[in-house]
Design a protein around this motif. Sequence first.
Motif, short mmCIF file in Angstrom:
data_model
loop_
_atom_site.label_atom_id
_atom_site.label_comp_id
_atom_site.label_asym_id
_atom_site.label_seq_id
_atom_site.Cartn_x
_atom_site.Cartn_y
_atom_site.Cartn_z
N MET A 1 -4.10 0.57 -9.37
CA MET A 1 -3.76 0.09 -9.09
C MET A 1 -5.08 -0.52 -7.26
O MET A 1 -4.77 0.58 -6.61
CB MET A 1 -2.38 0.25 -8.72
N PRO A 2 -5.19 -1.67 -7.08
CA PRO A 2 -6.08 -1.65 -6.22
C PRO A 2 -5.41 -1.58 -4.24
O PRO A 2 -4.36 -1.64 -4.68
CB PRO A 2 -7.07 -3.37 -6.23
N ASP A 3 -5.46 -0.62 -3.75
CA ASP A 3 -5.55 -0.92 -2.62
C ASP A 3 -5.74 -1.84 -1.21
O ASP A 3 -7.62 -1.09 -1.09
CB ASP A 3 -5.45 0.76 -1.88
N GLY A 4 -5.63 -2.68 -1.00
CA GLY A 4 -6.28 -3.67 0.11
C GLY A 4 -6.50 -3.38 1.32
O GLY A 4 -6.77 -3.85 2.20
N ARG A 5 -5.83 -1.83 1.64
CA ARG A 5 -5.70 -1.47 3.18
C ARG A 5 -7.50 -1.14 3.96
O ARG A 5 -8.10 -0.81 3.33
CB ARG A 5 -5.18 -0.90 3.08
N GLU A 6 -7.57 -0.89 4.49
CA GLU A 6 -9.29 -0.65 5.35
C GLU A 6 -9.07 0.37 5.67
O GLU A 6 -8.31 1.22 5.54
CB GLU A 6 -8.95 -0.95 6.74
N VAL A 7 -9.93 1.75 4.00
CA VAL A 7 -10.09 3.16 4.58
C VAL A 7 -10.34 3.40 5.28
O VAL A 7 -9.21 4.55 5.25
CB VAL A 7 -11.10 3.38 3.45
N GLY A 8 -10.62 3.39 6.81
CA GLY A 8 -10.61 3.91 8.05
C GLY A 8 -9.07 4.07 8.54
O GLY A 8 -8.49 4.80 9.27
N LYS A 9 -8.05 3.68 8.02
CA LYS A 9 -6.48 3.36 8.53
C LYS A 9 -5.57 3.58 7.72
O LYS A 9 -4.00 3.34 8.15
CB LYS A 9 -6.56 1.46 9.41
N VAL A 10 -5.62 4.05 6.49
CA VAL A 10 -4.86 4.26 5.51
C VAL A 10 -4.82 6.24 6.54
O VAL A 10 -5.02 7.05 5.99
CB VAL A 10 -5.21 5.04 4.26
N GLY A 11 -3.13 5.96 6.27
CA GLY A 11 -2.80 7.45 7.02
C GLY A 11 -1.88 7.63 5.87
O GLY A 11 -1.88 8.78 5.72
N ALA A 73 -0.71 -7.62 -9.76
CA ALA A 73 -1.33 -6.78 -10.12
C ALA A 73 -0.77 -5.52 -10.40
O ALA A 73 -0.23 -4.81 -10.94
CB ALA A 73 -2.46 -6.46 -9.17
N PHE A 74 0.47 -5.45 -9.27
CA PHE A 74 1.21 -4.51 -9.72
C PHE A 74 2.34 -4.11 -10.98
O PHE A 74 2.05 -3.32 -11.51
CB PHE A 74 2.54 -3.84 -8.63
N GLN A 75 2.84 -5.18 -11.45
CA GLN A 75 3.42 -5.93 -12.26
C GLN A 75 2.61 -5.25 -13.60
O GLN A 75 3.02 -4.37 -14.50
CB GLN A 75 4.01 -6.86 -12.47
N ARG A 76 1.41 -5.61 -14.11
CA ARG A 76 1.23 -5.52 -14.66
C ARG A 76 0.23 -3.84 -14.65
O ARG A 76 0.34 -3.16 -16.01
CB ARG A 76 -0.83 -6.20 -14.80
N CYS A 77 0.15 -2.90 -13.66
CA CYS A 77 -0.15 -1.51 -13.48
C CYS A 77 0.90 -1.60 -14.29
O CYS A 77 1.36 0.02 -14.84
CB CYS A 77 -0.88 -1.36 -11.86
#
Length: 138
Positions: A1-11, A73-77
């Motif tokens: 599942m792709p994560d569209g959040r900015e890598v440096g801001k992922v808590g 995309a979530f549904q497909r995954c």
Amino acid sequence: MPDGREVGKVGYPLSEVLLLCLLAVLSGAETFTDIANFGHRKLSFLRRFRPFSGGTPSHDHLGDILATLDAAAFQRCFVAWVTSLTGLATEVIAIDGKTVRRSKGAKAAIHMVSAFAARQRLVPGQVKVGDKARASGD
């Protein structure tokens, strides 16, 4: 599942958030608050599967994180994941429409259309529609 959040801001890693949501919903959670409460109560259990080094997100964070996901995309995954676990094809999908109980208060009633994977006995998708008359066309 792709994560569209900015890598440096992922808590909270997406894999942890999705695992939290799955287990909480399987345990009866129905709202973001229920999921957040489950996460706080069951953190040691969750850490058996993933690190959860930042703990679990609050209900506000859960809403924000899940809002960034591409629903299609979530549904497909999700369907692909369930199929891989069960080994069964998803050839039979039942479509059903319902009006949510107790939703007819001061606002208009909430109408939902769900897809049900018959063999897997799971609901891989659910969409809120405008009204009953348009449910078949949405």
